[in-house]
Design a protein around this motif. Structure first.
Motif: not given
Length: 355
Positions: A107, A133, A120, A145, A131, A118, A29
């Motif tokens: 963000l 990765t 979400t 992102i 989020i 990514v 995360d």
């Protein structure tokens, strides 16, 4: 403050961005935003009510805000863009209210990269927007992102910037196909009494309806990845050009029903009676002529922006339009590159059709 392993930093290429304060692995995360920090329409409405004291005063406030001066309207557009370019999508069952989008602090400091990957989601247990990765980052590196696989037209309209060498850039062809269809329709002649049935102007609509039934009408585009004319565009032109091929090409006009039947055979990979070779030449020549039109328009637009003082005129009207002029030039250059890549393809000579 949202839980994160990032910090604000300056980078030579992207300017402001987020830097990893420690190594980040694939699947980690990179940020978690608690629900109480998310700004939604319901929360904004509640804040206005609290500020005004009661709903009666709030209604007066909202009503008064409905009458805009020029300056107020620009403020409204700025606010709308601020939300539209930064909002996150929560999903239908993320929070208690019916809000599906929200503003999340922090963000929008994460920059976009086409190479970033990514996922979400809204953590229903911890009540946090997350989020994750799929791209690893070393400590001290900028963390990105992805805003999505969008072409530069979308990126400019939605986010206010463009990408050089955007792999998702496309040359949209719908406008040119529609212009060609209208021109062809106007040149088709109604059948005379006593003569055999031929394709009528109204039959073009039947052919378009056939393409729609097969999901092959609209969204025509060329891209850098296309080594040949995409099937979707080729299929539409195959049907339409078969119907309106010039008599001097050695093809007689035929009824729309026969054209559609022949096209169905072509779509299934079966041999067709109508000269398929001439039709293919005509399709390629039309695409080539259209690409030349686009390349010429791009060159003229870029020259106009860079040399005619257009950028300076825009800069006097809006302070950010020198950057906008740069973005439009990049957009035209990308589109022109796609058009020129198709112009390099060797196409056999054939009379042009209604170009």
């Amino acid at each position: 403050m949202p839980k994160t392993r990032l910090t604000l930093a300056y980078f030579p290429e992207t300017f402001r961005g987020m830097m990893a304060t420690k190594d980040i692995c694939k699947g980690d995360d990179i940020v978690r935003v608690p629900e109480h920090l998310l700004v939604t329409a319901s929360k904004a409405k509640q804040d206005i009510i609290i500020a005004c004291g009661n709903w009666s005063r709030t209604r007066l406030y909202v009503s008064a805000a409905g009458t805009y001066t020029v300056d107020d309207w620009r403020c409204y557009v700025w606010a709308w863009l601020a939300v539209n370019t930064r909002c996150i999508h929560l999903g239908q069952q993320s929070i208690a209210s019916r809000d599906t989008i929200a503003l999340a602090p922090f963000l929008d400091l994460l920059n976009h990269s086409k190479d970033a990957s990514v996922t979400t989601y809204f953590d229903l247990v911890k009540r946090q927007f997350v989020i994750k990765t799929l791209t690893p980052y070393k400590r001290g590196r900028e963390v990105f992102i992805s805003y999505g696989p969008h072409d530069n037209c979308f990126m400019l309209a939605e986010y206010g910037f463009v990408l050089a060498d955007n792999p998702f850039q496309a040359l949209e062809m719908d406008h040119y196909v529609n212009v060609w269809v209208e021109t062809a329709r106007s040149k088709l002649q109604p059948a005379r009494p006593g003569r055999s049935a031929t394709v009528q102007p109204s039959d073009i609509d039947d052919m378009i309806h056939t393409l729609k039934q097969h999901g092959l009408w609209g969204d025509f585009a060329l891209s850098f990845d296309d080594s040949d004319i995409p099937y979707r565009l080729h299929a539409a032109l195959q049907l339409l050009i078969m119907a309106v091929t010039h008599p001097q090409q050695g093809l007689q006009r035929v009824s729309s029903k026969r054209v559609i039947a022949q096209w169905e055979r072509w779509r299934r990979g079966e041999p067709v009676e109508i000269n398929d070779l001439n039709t293919d030449y005509a399709i390629r020549n039309w695409v080539r002529a259209t690409c030349q039109t686009v390349a010429d328009a791009a060159a003229a637009a870029i020259d106009d922006i860079r040399t005619s003082g257009y950028a300076q005129q825009m800069k006097q009207r809006y302070p950010v339009d020198d950057f906008l002029a740069h973005c439009v030039c990049v957009l035209w250059e990308e589109i022109s590159s796609i058009a020129k890549s198709f112009l390099k393809q060797k196409i056999s000579a054939c009379d042009d059709l209604y170009d």
